[in-house]
Design a protein around this motif. Structure first.
Motif, PDB file in Angstrom:
ATOM      1  N   LEU A  56       3.017  -1.619  -1.440  1.00 47.55           N
ATOM      2  CA  LEU A  56       1.608  -1.620  -1.832  1.00 47.55           C
ATOM      3  C   LEU A  56       0.732  -1.211  -0.647  1.00 47.55           C
ATOM      4  CD1 LEU A  56       1.577  -4.910  -3.943  1.00 47.55           C
ATOM      5  CD2 LEU A  56       1.514  -2.556  -4.812  1.00 47.55           C
ATOM      6  N   ALA A  57       1.274  -0.378   0.223  1.00 50.35           N
ATOM      7  CA  ALA A  57       0.547   0.120   1.388  1.00 50.35           C
ATOM      8  C   ALA A  57       0.524   1.646   1.326  1.00 50.35           C
ATOM      9  CB  ALA A  57       1.215  -0.350   2.684  1.00 50.35           C
ATOM     10  N   PHE A  58      -0.657   2.202   1.169  1.00 51.37           N
ATOM     11  CA  PHE A  58      -0.815   3.643   1.012  1.00 51.37           C
ATOM     12  C   PHE A  58      -1.768   4.185   2.075  1.00 51.37           C
ATOM     13  CE2 PHE A  58       0.164   1.876  -3.151  1.00 51.37           C
ATOM     14  CZ  PHE A  58       1.188   2.702  -3.591  1.00 51.37           C
ATOM     15  N   VAL A  59      -1.495   5.399   2.516  1.00 50.95           N
ATOM     16  CA  VAL A  59      -2.379   6.063   3.478  1.00 50.95           C
ATOM     17  C   VAL A  59      -2.841   7.387   2.912  1.00 50.95           C
ATOM     18  CG1 VAL A  59      -1.257   4.965   5.456  1.00 50.95           C
ATOM     19  CG2 VAL A  59      -0.546   7.265   4.749  1.00 50.95           C
ATOM     20  N   GLY A  72      -2.514  -3.870   0.060  1.00 55.26           N
ATOM     21  CA  GLY A  72      -2.743  -5.000  -0.835  1.00 55.26           C
ATOM     22  C   GLY A  72      -1.514  -5.831  -1.077  1.00 55.26           C
ATOM     23  N   THR A  73      -1.721  -6.848  -1.887  1.00 55.46           N
ATOM     24  CA  THR A  73      -0.645  -7.694  -2.379  1.00 55.46           C
ATOM     25  C   THR A  73      -0.882  -7.947  -3.852  1.00 55.46           C
ATOM     26  OG1 THR A  73       0.452  -9.850  -2.214  1.00 55.46           O
ATOM     27  CG2 THR A  73      -1.885  -9.805  -1.697  1.00 55.46           C
ATOM     28  N   SER A  74       0.177  -8.072  -4.604  1.00 54.19           N
ATOM     29  CA  SER A  74       0.040  -8.376  -6.029  1.00 54.19           C
ATOM     30  C   SER A  74      -0.057  -9.874  -6.291  1.00 54.19           C
ATOM     31  CB  SER A  74       1.229  -7.801  -6.812  1.00 54.19           C
ATOM     32  OG  SER A  74       2.451  -8.368  -6.344  1.00 54.19           O
ATOM     33  N   ASP A  75       0.212 -10.683  -5.268  1.00 51.46           N
ATOM     34  CA  ASP A  75       0.243 -12.138  -5.434  1.00 51.46           C
ATOM     35  C   ASP A  75      -0.256 -12.791  -4.147  1.00 51.46           C
ATOM     36  OD1 ASP A  75       0.923 -14.840  -5.625  1.00 51.46           O
ATOM     37  OD2 ASP A  75       2.804 -14.447  -6.682  1.00 51.46           O
ATOM     38  N   PRO A 128      -5.236 -12.454  -9.010  1.00 53.75           N
ATOM     39  CA  PRO A 128      -4.180 -12.816  -8.058  1.00 53.75           C
ATOM     40  C   PRO A 128      -3.912 -11.786  -6.973  1.00 53.75           C
ATOM     41  CG  PRO A 128      -3.245 -12.172 -10.169  1.00 53.75           C
ATOM     42  CD  PRO A 128      -4.723 -12.286 -10.380  1.00 53.75           C
ATOM     43  N   ALA A 129      -4.175 -10.521  -7.243  1.00 53.92           N
ATOM     44  CA  ALA A 129      -3.986  -9.490  -6.230  1.00 53.92           C
ATOM     45  C   ALA A 129      -5.219  -9.393  -5.342  1.00 53.92           C
ATOM     46  CB  ALA A 129      -3.728  -8.143  -6.902  1.00 53.92           C
ATOM     47  N   LEU A 152      -3.615   2.412  -5.682  1.00 58.08           N
ATOM     48  CA  LEU A 152      -3.222   1.010  -5.549  1.00 58.08           C
ATOM     49  C   LEU A 152      -3.332   0.280  -6.881  1.00 58.08           C
ATOM     50  CD1 LEU A 152      -2.297  -1.320  -3.764  1.00 58.08           C
ATOM     51  CD2 LEU A 152      -4.704  -1.839  -3.339  1.00 58.08           C
ATOM     52  N   PHE A 153      -4.393   0.539  -7.654  1.00 59.06           N
ATOM     53  CA  PHE A 153      -4.531  -0.129  -8.953  1.00 59.06           C
ATOM     54  C   PHE A 153      -3.294   0.128  -9.819  1.00 59.06           C
ATOM     55  CE2 PHE A 153      -9.433   0.421  -8.721  1.00 59.06           C
ATOM     56  CZ  PHE A 153      -9.515  -0.677  -7.884  1.00 59.06           C
ATOM     57  N   ALA A 154      -2.826   1.360  -9.850  1.00 60.03           N
ATOM     58  CA  ALA A 154      -1.648   1.689 -10.657  1.00 60.03           C
ATOM     59  C   ALA A 154      -0.413   0.937 -10.152  1.00 60.03           C
ATOM     60  CB  ALA A 154      -1.403   3.199 -10.627  1.00 60.03           C
TER      61      ALA A 154
END
Length: 204
Positions: A56-59, A72-75, A128-129, A152-154
């Motif tokens: 969940l880390a994008f550049v 981000g984190t999903s939890d 939660p994210a 990231l949303f996807a």
């Protein structure tokens, strides 16, 4: 040259991500003259995500160089536990917890580093994210922030997180305008201090 493109974070992006974090870390502006320790801010707000949540880390990559990121984190509950158990042992000694009340910018961030449970805010439990996004100034206002966010949303939706929140410094009005355009709404939190909590669905 090819146009900038979003991709997953790679370990070789570390220095660029640290640089982006510092150049945007003072209410969206340059924080390099604010903090003496230039690893402290990234080790609190960027590196834990690249290490603990690499999927969940994008550049934003421009000609092989990261010029922006969304992390981000999903939890959040799991992330806080992992931050305490897996991340603090790695960096905590480098950035000691202040012995008393923090009095300098570095001490204030170090106190946050050693208190990951601050992320557990009851009012945002239904979101939660959570995420952090930063872009170098030359890449702001050109649509890349939206591309990063939607990527990231996807990924969050695929990971099972239906809603996401973020925390922003209330005084950063430019960031708030961007988040409003991205469909975020304010979440009421009692006594939030200098920050505002925002949330939205990961699919709408």
């Amino acid at each position: 040259m090819p146009a900038p493109a979003v991709r997953l974070y790679r370990p070789e992006d570390r220095d660029a991500v640290f640089d982006i974090c510092m150049r945007t870390g003072e209410q969206g502006g340059d924080a390099r003259d604010v903090y003496r320790d230039h690893d402290l801010l990234p080790n609190t707000f960027a590196a834990p995500y690249t290490e603990l949540e690499p999927d969940l880390a994008f550049v934003l990559d421009d000609d092989g160089r990261a010029v922006g990121y969304v992390l981000g984190t999903s939890d959040t509950v799991r992330f806080v536990r992992d931050f305490r158990e897996r991340w603090l042992p790695v960096v905590g000694a480098r950035h000691p917890k202040p012995a008393g009340e923090p009095t300098t910018p570095d001490e204030m961030i170090a106190a946050l580093l050693h208190a990951p449970e601050r992320m557990l805010v009851p009012e945002v439990a239904d979101y939660p994210a959570h995420l952090h996004i930063d872009l170098l100034p030359d890449y702001q206002g050109r649509g890349w922030g939206r591309v990063l966010m939607n990527t990231l949303f996807a990924a969050l939706d695929k990971a099972g997180a239906a809603r996401v929140h973020l925390t922003m410094v209330t005084a950063n009005t430019a960031a708030r305008a961007f988040y409003d355009r991205m469909g975020f709404h304010e979440i009421a939190v009692p006594d939030p201090g200098p920050v505002t909590y925002l949330g939205r669905s990961t699919t709408d």
